[in-house]
Structures are given as C-alpha cells and as structure tokens.
Design an enzyme around this catalytic site. Structure first.
Site, PDB file in Angstrom:
ATOM      1  N   CYS A  76      14.251 -31.147   1.043  1.00 14.53           N
ATOM      2  CA  CYS A  76      14.350 -31.082  -0.420  1.00 14.53           C
ATOM      3  C   CYS A  76      15.767 -31.501  -0.781  1.00 14.53           C
ATOM      4  CB  CYS A  76      14.058 -29.679  -0.936  1.00 14.53           C
ATOM      5  SG  CYS A  76      14.329 -29.475  -2.710  1.00 14.53           S
ATOM      6  N   ASN A 185       4.048 -36.451  -3.016  1.00 12.40           N
ATOM      7  CA  ASN A 185       4.629 -36.290  -4.335  1.00 12.40           C
ATOM      8  C   ASN A 185       4.341 -37.561  -5.124  1.00 12.40           C
ATOM      9  OD1 ASN A 185       6.471 -33.726  -4.046  1.00 12.40           O
ATOM     10  ND2 ASN A 185       6.832 -34.952  -2.213  1.00 12.40           N
ATOM     11  N   CYS A 213      13.754 -34.046  -9.034  1.00 13.53           N
ATOM     12  CA  CYS A 213      13.341 -34.089  -7.633  1.00 13.53           C
ATOM     13  C   CYS A 213      14.299 -35.020  -6.903  1.00 13.53           C
ATOM     14  CB  CYS A 213      11.902 -34.569  -7.505  1.00 13.53           C
ATOM     15  SG  CYS A 213      11.346 -34.738  -5.785  1.00 13.53           S
TER      16      CYS A 213
END
Length: 283
Positions: A76, A185, A213
């Site tokens: 992430c 995603n 993101c």
C-alpha cells in the site's frame, strides 16, 4: 479491560490505524479480526486499513498490512508512507532514511517533516491495452502490478472523470473474470498534461472509492508514460484534493517498455494517538 494503543494517520486521504506490534501481542489472525472491527466507520475508529509494525532481522522493521475487510495486501503506497513517518516519530528508527519489509519486498523510505518518500517495488505485468468485455460494452484498459494489481481506464475529459460512477464501474472491473482470482483495483484517469494527471480509484479490500490510492497513482503515471502521455515526475491529483508525486525511470529497449527507480512522495499526517477500547471491537 484490555486497551490497544494506536496512532491514526492519513496519507493524502487514505487513513490508517497503526500499532507498534514489536512485542507481537497481536497475531496475524488477531490482526485480521482487529482490522475488520476497528476499521468500521461510525462503529469504531474507522480507516482504510490496519498496519502492525514488527521487528525484522534484515530491514529496520517489518509490517503486516490489512485492508478494512481483513484481507492482507502485498503493498500500500500511502500506507507505506504513513508507516515510515510513524516509525521515525515513535523512535522505531533513529534516522530519516531506512528500509522496511512488506509482502511485496523491502521498501526504502526517506522522511522529511510531514513528507515521506518511498521507493516502490519493481512494477510488473504491464499491459498497455487490455480489451475487457462486459454485457453492455467493451473497455480498453491498461494494467500493471505496482505491488498490487491495477486496471486503469483513461477518460477524455475532467467532466467525464467527475461524473464517473466509480463505485459501480470500479466494482465490475474489480470483480471481472479476467482479473480473477485475486481481483484488481480499478482507477479512472484524466491526463491534464504530461506532468499533471487526475485520478479516482475503487480499491479492493476497502470495496469502495477511496480519497487516494498510492499504488493506483503510480500505476496511472506509469501506464500514461507507456502510452507516451506522461513523463517523470508526474503530479497526481487525488479525489481528496491532495497531490502525490511519482518519480520513475522509463526504459525503452527492443520495442519493449519497462520502468525502474519508482518513487512515491507526499504528506503523511498524524491525526491522533489514542487507546482503542473493547467496546467497539464487538460484532
């Protein structure tokens, strides 16, 4: 009553619960359950993910990262920047340049005040044009794994990006059979100029549009560059209104395009330190 010390942080609108777990009081399964319960908005702390900081024999520390639904993510981008600043603030590291281990590999970080810059894993599996057929249309998507998989749809105008139903469109891309079993995603991008793009992202694990993101912003910049629409550095305007900066080296060799030295830079801000009571950790 057992209470858990934690820090709430935000990276460009992505928010995280971060816990110093170097004494391993929380197992992986406890981490999964804690993420599912504590990340619920309005019912508990509320966050996009949970990060457990742990010791590592080679890097300065390691992390376990859990999405809000309890699933474990390989990487992430915004979470890594928050984890980096957390480690420096809490004295887990005593230098502003260091490294930590993720499932996607060892990440290098540099923290300067509220700004954290991380060197991302080597991107792979890039496809500039992936035809994806739905019942009512055919979409031509870009795809790249920047630590986690990202499918990308480029729109023709800022107005189209603003009007996009990211939840429904992103969800059907995320669960399309072509991206199974892991799923992907889904990001929607408008290229304002070679160094300025805008993005909206539906994130798997969160199962909703998020305000930012990091890995998606990197994916957008790289695929745009592969299509000769962008060049390093690329400023990415997120849905939350903050800007991330993506740096990279583009390599063209024998008709093939690849990327190296990929960095993500942006603010990593502390919201608060607190104790999590058991009251909101009940189903």
């Amino acid at each position: 009553m057992h209470r858990i010390r934690f820090t709430k942080m935000t990276g460009s609108g992505n928010d995280f619960i971060i816990i110093d777990n170097r004494e391993l009081k929380l197992s992986k399964e406890h981490g999964r359950e804690l993420a599912r319960l504590a990340c619920r908005r309005k019912l508990s702390v509320g966050a996009d993910g949970l990060i457990l900081i742990e010791n590592d024999s080679e890097a300065d520390f390691a992390w376990q990262f859990f999405n809000a639904d309890g699933s474990e993510a390989e990487m992430c981008g915004n979470g890594s920047r928050c984890a980096a600043r957390f480690a420096l603030l809490k004295g887990i590291v005593d230098k502003d340049r260091f490294s930590f281990r993720t499932l996607a590999g060892i990440i290098e970080a540099h923290v300067r005040g509220e700004v954290a810059k991380v060197r991302m894993p080597q991107p792979h599996s890039m496809q500039i044009d992936v035809p994806v057929e739905f019942e009512d249309c055919l979409l031509h998507l870009g795809f790249v794994n920047t630590g986690v998989p990202h499918a990308l749809f480029f729109v023709d105008s800022r107005e189209q990006l603003e009007e996009m139903d990211v939840f429904s469109q992103g969800r059907r891309i995320r669960f399309h059979k072509i991206f199974q079993p892991a799923g992907s995603n889904a990001s929607f991008i408008f290229v304002n100029s070679p160094h300025d793009i805008s993005i909206r992202t539906y994130e798997r694990g969160v199962e909703a549009e998020t305000l930012a993101c990091g890995t998606g912003s990197i994916a957008a910049a790289l695929v745009a560059a592969a299509r000769n629409l962008a060049a390093s550095p690329v400023k990415v305007l997120t849905r939350g209104g903050e800007t991330l900066v993506i740096y990279f080296e583009k390599i063209s060799r024998e008709g093939k395009i690849s990327f190296s030295d990929v960095y993500l830079e942006g603010d990593a801000k502390v919201v608060y330190d607190a104790e999590l009571w058991e009251d909101t950790l009940r189903r």
